[in-house]
Design a protein around this motif. Structure first.
Motif, short mmCIF file in Angstrom:
data_model
loop_
_atom_site.label_atom_id
_atom_site.label_comp_id
_atom_site.label_asym_id
_atom_site.label_seq_id
_atom_site.Cartn_x
_atom_site.Cartn_y
_atom_site.Cartn_z
N ALA A 1 0.55 -0.93 7.07
CA ALA A 1 0.17 0.64 6.61
C ALA A 1 -0.64 1.25 7.72
CB ALA A 1 -0.56 0.64 5.54
N GLU A 2 -0.12 2.27 8.05
CA GLU A 2 -0.94 3.13 8.96
C GLU A 2 -2.37 3.63 8.77
OE1 GLU A 2 1.43 5.84 11.44
OE2 GLU A 2 3.21 4.78 11.40
N ARG A 3 -2.57 3.77 7.44
CA ARG A 3 -3.81 4.35 7.47
C ARG A 3 -4.80 3.95 6.26
NH1 ARG A 3 -3.32 10.59 7.54
NH2 ARG A 3 -1.53 10.94 8.92
N GLN A 4 -4.36 2.46 6.19
CA GLN A 4 -5.49 1.68 5.25
C GLN A 4 -6.66 1.53 5.95
OE1 GLN A 4 -3.43 -2.29 4.65
NE2 GLN A 4 -5.58 -2.87 3.34
N GLU B 1 -5.82 10.81 1.25
CA GLU B 1 -6.15 10.88 2.50
C GLU B 1 -5.88 9.55 3.11
OE1 GLU B 1 -6.80 11.84 5.84
OE2 GLU B 1 -5.55 13.46 4.97
N ASP B 2 -6.65 8.28 2.60
CA ASP B 2 -6.56 7.25 3.32
C ASP B 2 -5.54 6.28 2.67
OD1 ASP B 2 -9.82 6.22 1.32
OD2 ASP B 2 -8.03 7.40 0.91
N VAL B 3 -4.52 6.74 1.86
CA VAL B 3 -3.47 5.94 1.74
C VAL B 3 -2.55 5.94 2.73
CG1 VAL B 3 -3.84 5.71 -0.80
CG2 VAL B 3 -2.49 7.65 0.02
N THR B 4 -1.34 5.34 2.53
CA THR B 4 -0.52 5.10 3.64
C THR B 4 0.73 6.22 3.62
OG1 THR B 4 0.72 3.51 2.30
CG2 THR B 4 -1.03 2.68 3.91
N GLU B 5 1.33 6.26 4.80
CA GLU B 5 2.57 6.82 4.90
C GLU B 5 3.44 5.94 5.51
OE1 GLU B 5 2.15 8.70 9.36
OE2 GLU B 5 1.79 10.08 7.52
N GLY B 6 4.86 6.30 5.81
CA GLY B 6 5.94 5.32 6.09
C GLY B 6 5.50 4.85 7.36
N ALA B 7 6.08 3.55 7.87
CA ALA B 7 5.87 3.04 8.83
C ALA B 7 6.73 3.46 10.06
CB ALA B 7 6.21 1.38 8.87
N ARG C 1 0.94 -1.15 0.13
CA ARG C 1 -0.02 -0.02 -0.08
C ARG C 1 0.92 1.27 -0.13
NH1 ARG C 1 -4.82 -1.25 -1.60
NH2 ARG C 1 -5.82 -2.62 -0.21
N ASP C 2 1.16 1.77 -1.11
CA ASP C 2 2.18 2.82 -1.43
C ASP C 2 3.46 2.59 -0.40
OD1 ASP C 2 0.50 3.99 -3.10
OD2 ASP C 2 -0.38 5.53 -1.71
N GLY C 3 4.10 1.47 -0.79
CA GLY C 3 5.19 1.24 -0.23
C GLY C 3 5.29 0.88 1.35
N VAL C 4 4.14 0.54 1.93
CA VAL C 4 4.03 -0.24 3.08
C VAL C 4 3.17 -1.34 3.26
CG1 VAL C 4 3.81 0.29 5.76
CG2 VAL C 4 3.81 2.02 3.89
N LEU C 5 3.29 -2.41 3.96
CA LEU C 5 2.57 -3.66 4.04
C LEU C 5 1.13 -3.50 4.20
CD1 LEU C 5 3.31 -6.88 4.09
CD2 LEU C 5 3.78 -6.49 6.53
N SER C 6 0.39 -4.10 3.40
CA SER C 6 -1.05 -4.02 3.32
C SER C 6 -1.56 -5.23 4.30
CB SER C 6 -1.61 -3.98 1.96
OG SER C 6 -1.81 -5.26 1.55
N LEU D 1 -5.73 3.01 16.54
CA LEU D 1 -6.78 2.20 16.81
C LEU D 1 -7.33 2.53 15.38
CD1 LEU D 1 -7.87 3.37 20.39
CD2 LEU D 1 -6.93 1.38 19.87
N GLY D 2 -7.34 1.54 14.39
CA GLY D 2 -7.31 1.53 13.21
C GLY D 2 -8.93 1.99 12.79
N MET D 3 -9.85 1.35 13.45
CA MET D 3 -11.13 1.44 12.93
C MET D 3 -11.65 2.50 13.55
SD MET D 3 -13.61 0.13 11.11
CE MET D 3 -13.64 -1.63 11.22
N ILE D 4 -11.12 3.16 14.88
CA ILE D 4 -11.58 4.38 15.35
C ILE D 4 -10.99 5.63 14.42
CG2 ILE D 4 -11.13 6.23 17.32
CD1 ILE D 4 -12.81 3.83 18.03
#
Lengths: 634, 190
Positions: free
Chosen positions: A583-586, A610-616, A407-412, A517-520
């Motif tokens: 991925a932090e924002r998947q 917005e909802d794609v990812t940034e680096g871990a 996911r844009d360079g991060v694990l999905s 808290l991903g779902m939050i």
């Protein structure tokens, strides 16, 4: 006789008994070492009763008033007591044991806090109809109601969240109550039964015999689960199936509980009806079967929800049309005739109005339905099936699905779940926690086997995965048991790492760490206009944590490392953990916002970045770091 | 949702929700095990499931091992049916029946303490007697009227006595029994 003035009602028999009990409770449980034969006491009767019911393991934690039981456990070697680190885990482990094995799980706690700690787990079992017998000790009978040390009205607390509960005050009642508790827990619509036993009942001598199953049933005139469906209603259903152009089966947990998977598939094949399933219905059919259409509901597949909305006959079997399945009832399946088959009469007409209600055991109803159902030629459904296939293809080729490991360079996360399932030959028990990880497991686990998916559906209990996976590992030792947890849920019950190490319970943990808290975060992004709060979650260095607990562990941040880590964890003879930095924002898509209908799914992916990812590179717990996150807005 | 042939243009009517019918007062009879805590189970269930009990009467039956509860609940048919089904799920509940539309005798008892003076006392006594009530206690400035009958009849007497000044009022809530030879208790399968 001098009477102490400070004893209320001094000299009365009640006051004397109370005083004796008080002294008894304060006395050390064991004054001298036992020598020679001893009388059979209530605690023995309890152990015998558990063994007679086929229990071989108890998940528990000792405490003052339950000690008489621990005093005799050694004399009942058929019972393995597994010491947890917190009673909540005992309740979840008994629950996971029951879900995976189909047998009744048993958990144990002392009075007061021991008992209240079990409550979250008991509630979890209640909402998901899981057979568990929860046993607690209580203060001696004469002290009940006097706010004695560690006394709480636990039967008052568990009353609304158990199928039934008991307060046992005499050793003679124990054999009958335990037999009844198991019968109630496992029969009809299963559920948890709580048995609270006073200390004097555990210690009292008894010669009470164990009742037969017939005696137990005869003693319960108010409890007669209705197993067979009404033949006329079943005929109506057969006719409705014959007339339907777009029938769809909605299979739930009730099919698994009734062991009706084979009959379900026969019906599907005979009448050419595709099968959709609820969260707890996952595993009712091999997901690779041509008639298996998919997981429905709030985070279900879009093609499945489309099929529901366009159906003319929905056959709900062992499910309860709850809000996570229907969304807004007003707009749910507008053209469909609704069939509702459930063993619990109170489920019918509770959430939706059923056109054909059938009360009965899922397997028995299906068995009665099969001979009445006409065989349908697949060609007769060609238009329907072509459309379903098109929708499925569309849905699976959406941007939010199947993008591979990155996911844009991060694990999905979906990729990780897929690889765990594949690496375990699609035969492992996958226990999910609650939140995004739960939906990824539900959507991407590729389940093929009944009871291989464990998830806290009704209560949605975070912290469920690890302890429930412990239970699954003990309940089905021939299967691999994974706990797939987010970093939020994992941190709620990670104290159980000590349990799996001490007891060598071979749980494989997949920690899906997005430092959130991903779902939050997802809800705050989509529903609360990006007003983030308390969704950032710092965690420890999990490799160091595992080292401290003596647990083999891997850290994975790249897709190409996933398979090797999974294989490594599986090769360990015992528990292991893989720390996936995902991925932090998947987001989990599609998503049905609360209050909306199944036709209002949100399934955008990354249109504004917005909802794609940034680096871990999320927060870590580092006491020396002055910039450590303290929650609040992102 | 595009592509769904049967739901085009939102033409389909909205699905009816369970329990959107007319509300009225229902009478429910439950035969339960005579054990400690059963009343608590029933009360707790009704609270947890959001059913409001208007009145509740509990007493012994012909058999020492069972008790009988009479509940009055206000709600529509589906709502009340749901309440009876939930009650049935309690292990200690042996039989539940909604008797609202059946041939029944429904009675309740009320004790009404009315303020009186020498002048108003005969009037109070005659109101009681006119409604098949009786005076069960008499003092200088108060009488206790006992009245047994249908709740509407009790309502009427309370209304009539109100102008004298009611010092205290207690009602048992309805108890009911079906007319004829039928027996709810005999229907309990043992």
């Amino acid at each position: 006789m001098t009477q102490a003035k400070h004893v209320p009602g001094a000299g009365s028999s009640a006051a004397l008994a109370s005083e004796r009990a008080r002294k008894e409770m304060l006395r050390d449980a064991r004054i001298e070492r036992r020598g020679g034969p001893r009388p059979r006491i209530g605690a023995d009767a309890l152990c015998e009763a558990l063994l007679l019911q086929g229990s071989t393991s108890i998940w528990g934690y000792p405490g003052g008033v339950i000690l008489p039981l621990y005093d005799v456990l050694v004399d009942h070697p058929g019972l393995r007591h597994i010491l947890v680190r917190h009673e909540q885990a005992a309740a979840h482990a008994a629950d996971g044991y029951a879900r995976a094995s189909g047998k009744v799980g048993v958990c144990l706690g002392t009075s007061g806090p021991g008992a209240t700690n079990l409550v979250t787990g008991i509630g979890t079992s209640m909402l998901d109809s899981v057979p568990v017998v929860a046993i607690t000790g209580n203060v001696p009978g004469v002290l009940l109601g006097k706010d004695a040390f560690q006394e709480i009205d636990i039967t008052g607390i568990t009353l609304p969240m158990t199928k039934h509960n008991y307060l046992v005050r005499s050793a003679d009642e124990i054999p009958h109550v335990i037999a009844e508790a198991f019968h109630i827990a496992r029969s009809g619509r299963p559920g948890p039964v709580h048995v609270d036993i006073t200390k004097d009942a555990l210690m009292g001598e008894t010669s009470a015999p164990h009742p037969t199953q017939e005696e137990v049933e005869a003693g319960l005139p108010g409890y007669r689960p209705k197993m067979d469906g009404n033949a006329r209603q079943i005929k109506l259903l057969a006719d409705a199936i014959a007339a339907a152009k777009r029938p769809l089966i909605l299979a739930g947990h009730g099919v698994l509980i009734a062991h009706g998977e084979r009959e379900l598939l026969e019906l599907a094949r005979q009448a050419q009806i595709p099968i959709a399933w609820t969260l707890l219905g996952i595993g009712v059919v091999d997901e690779s079967d041509p008639l298996a259409y998919g997981y429905m509901g709030m985070h279900g597949w879009k093609h499945v929800n489309r099929a529901i909305q366009s159906s003319d006959l929905l056959i709900g079997i062992g499910m309860r049309y709850d809000d996570r399945v229907t969304g807004n009832v007003r707009t749910f399946a507008p053209s469909a005739k609704i069939v509702h088959i459930d063993i619990d009469p109170a489920e019918i007409g509770k959430n939706v109005v059923a056109d054909i209600p059938i009360v009965g055991d899922a397997k028995r109803v299906l068995e009665a339905l099969l001979p009445m159902t006409e065989r349908v030629d697949p060609a007769a459904r060609a238009t329907y099936f072509t459309e379903l296939a098109t929708w499925r293809k569309e849905s699976e080729s959406s941007a939010w699905h199947g993008s591979g490991g990155w996911r844009d360079g991060v694990l999905s996360a979906d990729f990780v779940v897929e690889r765990i399932a594949a690496g375990s030959g699609y035969d492992a028990n996958l226990t999910a926690d609650v939140g995004q990880n739960q939906m990824w497991v539900a959507r991407y686990g590729g389940f093929k086997r009944a009871n291989s998916h464990l998830s806290s559906g009704g209560l949605g209990t975070m912290g469920f995965a690890l302890p429930a996976a412990m239970g699954a590992a003990i309940g089905t030792p021939e299967k691999t048991s994974w706990a797939i947890a987010g970093d939020g849920g994992f941190q709620m019950t990670l104290q159980e790492l000590a349990t799996i190490v001490q007891e060598r319970i071979p749980v494989k943990i997949a920690l899906m760490d997005n430092k959130k808290l991903g779902m939050i975060r997802q809800w705050q992004e989509i529903v609360y206009a990006g007003n983030y709060h308390s969704e950032q979650l710092a965690g420890p260095d999990y490799l160091k944590l595992c080292e401290a607990y003596g647990l083999p562990a891997w850290k994975v941040a790249k897709p190409e490392e996933v398979d090797a880590a999974v294989a490594g964890a599986l090769a360990v003879d015992g528990p292991a953990l893989i720390w996936f930095e995902i991925a932090e924002r998947q987001n989990v898509y599609p998503m049905m916002p609360a209050g909306k209908g199944l036709s209002d799914l949100i399934d955008k992916w990354g249109d504004d970045g917005e909802d794609v990812t940034e680096g871990a590179s999320g927060p870590r717990l580092d006491p020396t770091d002055p910039n450590a996150p303290k929650g609040g807005a992102e | 949702m595009s592509g769904a042939p049967n739901s085009a243009a939102g033409a389909a009517p909205a699905r009816a929700l369970p329990g959107s019918g007319d509300e009225r007062r229902h009478l429910i009879v439950a035969i339960v095990n005579n054990r400690p805590g059963v009343l608590n189970r029933v009360a707790s269930l009704m609270r947890a499931r959001n059913f409001n009990i208007e009145s509740l009467a509990v007493s012994a039956t012909e058999r020492s091992d069972t008790s009988r509860m009479t509940l009055t609940i206000v709600g529509d048919e589906v709502h009340v049916e749901q309440a009876t089904k939930q009650l049935y799920k309690l292990i200690d509940v042996l039989k539940v029946q909604d008797v609202t539309d059946e041939a029944i005798v429904e009675h309740e008892l009320a004790l009404i303490k009315v303020r009186v003076t020498g002048k108003s006392r005969p009037e109070v006594v005659s109101i009681a007697e006119m409604h098949r009530g009786r005076v069960v206690d008499l003092s200088d400035d108060a009488v206790i009227v006992e009245i047994v009958g249908e709740p509407s009849e009790v309502d009427r007497v309370v209304e009539l006595l109100r102008e004298f000044g009611i010092k205290e009022l207690v009602r048992t809530g309805s108890v009911v029994m079906s007319r004829g030879s039928g027996s709810i208790e005999e229907q309990v399968k043992r």
